[in-house]
Design an enzyme around this catalytic site. Structure first.
Site, mmCIF file in Angstrom:
data_model
loop_
_atom_site.group_PDB
_atom_site.id
_atom_site.type_symbol
_atom_site.label_atom_id
_atom_site.label_comp_id
_atom_site.label_asym_id
_atom_site.label_seq_id
_atom_site.Cartn_x
_atom_site.Cartn_y
_atom_site.Cartn_z
ATOM 1 N N HIS A 21 -0.893 -11.480 28.191
ATOM 2 C CA HIS A 21 -2.019 -11.545 29.138
ATOM 3 C C HIS A 21 -2.546 -10.157 29.518
ATOM 4 C CE1 HIS A 21 -1.829 -15.878 29.981
ATOM 5 N NE2 HIS A 21 -0.534 -15.750 29.759
ATOM 6 N N ASP A 53 4.780 -14.876 31.429
ATOM 7 C CA ASP A 53 4.587 -16.183 30.783
ATOM 8 C C ASP A 53 3.874 -16.049 29.446
ATOM 9 O OD1 ASP A 53 2.366 -15.278 32.291
ATOM 10 O OD2 ASP A 53 1.413 -17.224 31.997
ATOM 11 N N GLU A 54 4.025 -17.060 28.640
ATOM 12 C CA GLU A 54 3.240 -17.249 27.418
ATOM 13 C C GLU A 54 3.124 -15.996 26.561
ATOM 14 O OE1 GLU A 54 0.098 -20.660 28.752
ATOM 15 O OE2 GLU A 54 -0.419 -18.623 29.340
ATOM 16 N N VAL A 55 4.267 -15.412 26.217
ATOM 17 C CA VAL A 55 4.225 -14.225 25.359
ATOM 18 C C VAL A 55 4.093 -14.675 23.896
ATOM 19 C CG1 VAL A 55 5.436 -12.133 24.648
ATOM 20 C CG2 VAL A 55 5.632 -12.957 27.004
#
Lengths: 541, 541
Positions: free
Chosen positions: A277, A337-339
């Site tokens: 992100h 999150d969400e790597v």
């Protein structure tokens, strides 16, 4: 004085079937319709005896015994705000007409009992927000350990006031003893998918206070834009914001948000989400992001933060040093999150590093390597941190006071069980992603959630310290954010504040209809729950 | 002057893949990004040659040959409105600095060609909205048969203007020949589930004009409230409105809506839906509604309009006589949908009447009996009428010029086939119920609808005169209506105006993003389509 009664679940059910008020309100349906406390206090007793409030005589004052004096700006500000909410304007009291009538309530005395009223402090996770409110002639008394509890009690007091047939403000003889069920009651807004002008953020902080929310989780930057203007690295917003002048939060803007929130007992927890992100970070900071490869040569695109360069950690050290001083709260949200591993996987230098470290092809180990170093950097600033659940799931070593935010609705109960089982404090946002809209009264779904409905010991349940309503910004900006958030988030507000037994949807509907009209009257464009009208419709567009 | 090229479908596809503009725009992506016509004109040709517009020199003027003079208030008003849209303010031109530079566009001449420019008229179903626009130095010329076409051309002209790097307004050499595909392009708002303050209605009329909509279908009263203040029967709103003072449309309010709409080429078609949907009428008019029975005695509740009493028809005669004078449009919408028979069935007097008339137990015959008499009453006022599809489905005899509105999505194609097969003009709203919301870019669904995609002859297809985007009011009021309607309704606007071949969703997305920012800049809180930003974000809350 009559004693307070704790609502037992069964008793509440009876009370609710009578229109939720406990007391001698037979035949007073009109009054019941007018008073609509939201969120419902923990202990509540009212009577049909009503007092009148005159805008020229009624005052909100510091009690003589109070540890907070007239220099306590949080309270002095709040007195004025709530006076205006109640009376609609700040007409000057007529000193010559001080005659008090029998049925008058002449003042609300606010009595802060602790030696330190915390007038110049900030609310925290440990803050005691409880208060006691007694409305009786000639004075009402609001008693709280500190200013934060007093703020919650002022909101409740203002909600008790209703207009009679002559338009005169009335309040019934009432006793309330109140405290939140959960300590962390948050709203997440993202200001990177769409830039949110300052006035939108401030209006929503106002609405939060009306709903006794106490945390503004500010997801301030992310892939699409970097509106936070850093003193240390001005190039971040210079190059990463949608526009370096019109679409940024200056240091002064950030200060204003924090102070506006403080005045309402709201913590501001900024989120700087890494290593994923971070696309918008890369335009300002050279070499921060990982160069992706297409075959044996760089593709020209960039992935997540480059975890193998010391420069990345040097940057983070300086950056979070700034963040830790700009934001006074004890916590920073570090995301995690969400790597996406695909870019790391493509990069030969990263591949080499993986071999050196003995990580094999398990890139979650590399992620953990990065996060671990980041956490140490932030810990050195004396801040606690919050992280999204993946950081826990990937087995990163966390400080004891870390707050893990559970956001995936799939296997939510299992995750709560695991996180609390490992001894970490937890907040829940999974069932409250308010960006997902659907036709009809979806607030009821949010309302019906029971956060502690997962398998675990009492000790585990105690580790769930609250929750957050998240309004991610794909489809909202200044044009529609506020009506989309309110009163849908109010459902979450009551779930997190009121007793577990407060679950009657029909009763909640009736109160919430009034509560949303109250927000509208106070200038918040809260959308309608269903067909009907407010006495005062929204005056804006 | 170079000739206009009609977009053939194949050609358009090529044009679209190049960014939709036809012409020599190679390397001019920035300009392509800035100009975003919505809805796309029928025939369009542009060049890279750009002219500058100076706020102190540029003027919109009546052409010398024009049949409309300076007393034509519709145009004079529109000139000022569009000047302000383009330049943002109405700074006084500096007369001393009239020097014209080579690249200046000094004026837009508006040339109305018909003998009667219709300056004091109202738009109608037969109105010719076509226009031709030629932008070239030193003057642009907008040619239209009447003021209504001129209004559409002014909107297009304003959309062609874009700012260069210096913030100077530019416009490219352009030729446009444009006309709507469908004659009836409407927005339905209901003002009875929630009262819509006048300013909300006016703001949406403004947005309609920006999207070339030309019908405001005002579903003004219904079951829940009767906000229309009738001169003949003031008790209707006195007793039937949410509040007789704060939640009504006075005769003056209605006049203002009609005039505001007229200034923008928008027809106002009011809907007074009977015999169902009339609960709020019953409180003001004694005996209008059918008393429902529970067994052999009245239950105290009331059903739809009582079709067996002469007094009902006397009332309707007087009422629609008023409506026919208050609303200038040639059409009134009479509703006729969703008639619930249960109350009629319960009532012994109705049962007796059914026997007398030989209707058996077929209550749809009674419904037809009522509607037939109502249609005769309205026809006597010289008005045409629109009805919802049930009236046709039930076999009621309709005047030839009746417009049947198809709203049920189930079996939509079949219904279109039947209605047009019977020779009636039709408008389609079934696929465009914008009150149904869902997560994501639902505008694409509205955009992809092809209204003529039903089995039928060419003659039948010609009977489909347009469509309406309906935003029913269960969940919208002043707080959220405008951002929920725009730009979702814009998708319908282009479908109803542009050529059938204009169907490229990606191309539409790019233009619509710009179009919604343009609406925001003009003060309309149109919500975002997706992640991104506008140069000027919404200034309200």
């Amino acid at each position: 004085m009559y004693c307070l009664v704790k609502f037992a679940p069964l008793f509440l059910a009876v009370a609710v079937s009578n229109g939720w008020l406990f007391g001698d309100f037979v035949g007073k349906q009109k009054v019941l319709d007018e008073i609509s406390l939201w969120p419902l206090p923990q202990k509540f007793q009212s009577s049909a005896v009503a007092f009148k409030l005159s805008p020229t005589r009624f005052q909100i004052v510091q009690a003589k015994q109070s540890s907070a004096g007239p220099s306590c700006s949080i309270l002095e500000n709040a007195f004025r705000r709530y006076f205006e909410y109640i009376f609609g304007d700040l007409k000057k009291p007529e000193k010559s007409r001080k005659k008090v009538y029998d049925s008058d309530l002449v003042e609300l005395q606010v009595w802060v009992t602790s030696a330190d009223p915390e007038c110049d402090g900030f609310p925290s996770l440990q803050t005691d927000e409880s208060y006691e409110l007694s409305v009786d002639e000639p004075s009402a008394v609001l008693k709280a350990a500190n200013v934060w509890g007093a703020l919650r009690g002022l909101e409740t007091f203002s909600q008790l006031v209703y207009e009679d047939d002559y338009g005169v403000n009335n309040i019934n003889k009432t006793d309330i003893s109140d405290f939140p069920r959960f300590a962390h009651r948050g709203i997440l807004l993202d200001s990177y998918r769409h830039f949110l002008p300052l006035k939108v953020i401030l209006a929503n902080l106002e609405a939060m206070a009306m709903n006794k929310f106490n945390v503004f989780h500010w997801h301030i930057v992310d892939d699409h834009s970097f509106p936070y203007m850093s003193r240390t690295f001005p190039e971040l917003s210079q190059k990463g914001a949608y526009h370096p002048f019109t679409h940024v939060y200056t240091p002064s803007d950030v200060k204003m948000v924090i102070e506006f929130a403080r005045m309402r007992g709201i913590r501001v927890i900024p989120e700087f989400d890494t290593p994923g992100h971070t696309e918008s970070w890369g335009t300002g900071i050279k070499d921060l992001l990982t160069p992706c490869y297409s075959g044996s040569s760089p593709s020209g695109t960039f992935g997540t933060v480059n975890p193998i360069l010391n420069s990345s950690y040097d940057f983070m050290t300086q950056f979070f040093k700034e963040i830790s001083t700009v934001f006074p709260d004890a916590y920073i949200h570090l995301g995690g999150d969400e790597v996406d591993f695909s870019c790391w996987e493509s990069n030969p230098d990263i591949q080499k590093f993986m071999v050196q470290q003995g990580f094999g092809t398990d890139y979650s180990k590399l992620e953990s390597f990065y996060i671990q170093r980041l956490l140490d950097i932030v810990a050195a600033t004396k801040k606690g941190y919050m992280v999204w659940q993946e950081v826990f799931d990937n087995g990163v070593k966390l400080k004891d006071d870390t707050v893990v935010e559970v956001w995936m609705e799939n296997k939510m109960e299992e995750e709560l069980q695991n996180v609390t089982g490992a001894g970490f404090t937890t907040i829940l946002s999974a069932p409250w992603y308010l960006d997902y809209i659907s036709y009809g009264q979806d607030w009821q779904h949010y309302y019906k959630v029971e956060p502690l409905n997962f398998p675990g010991t009492d000790a585990q349940k105690k580790l769930v310290i609250g929750g957050e309503a998240c309004l991610w910004g794909e489809y909202v900006d200044a044009t529609n954010l506020t009506p989309r958030l309110w009163p849908r988030a109010s459902a979450v507000a009551e779930r997190l504040w009121s007793d577990k037994s407060v679950t009657d949807v029909d009763n909640a509907y009736n109160r919430l209809v009034q509560h949303r009209c109250r927000m509208v009257k106070r200038g918040i464009p809260a959308e309608p729950l269903f067909v009907g009208h407010c006495r005062q419709e929204y005056k804006g567009l």
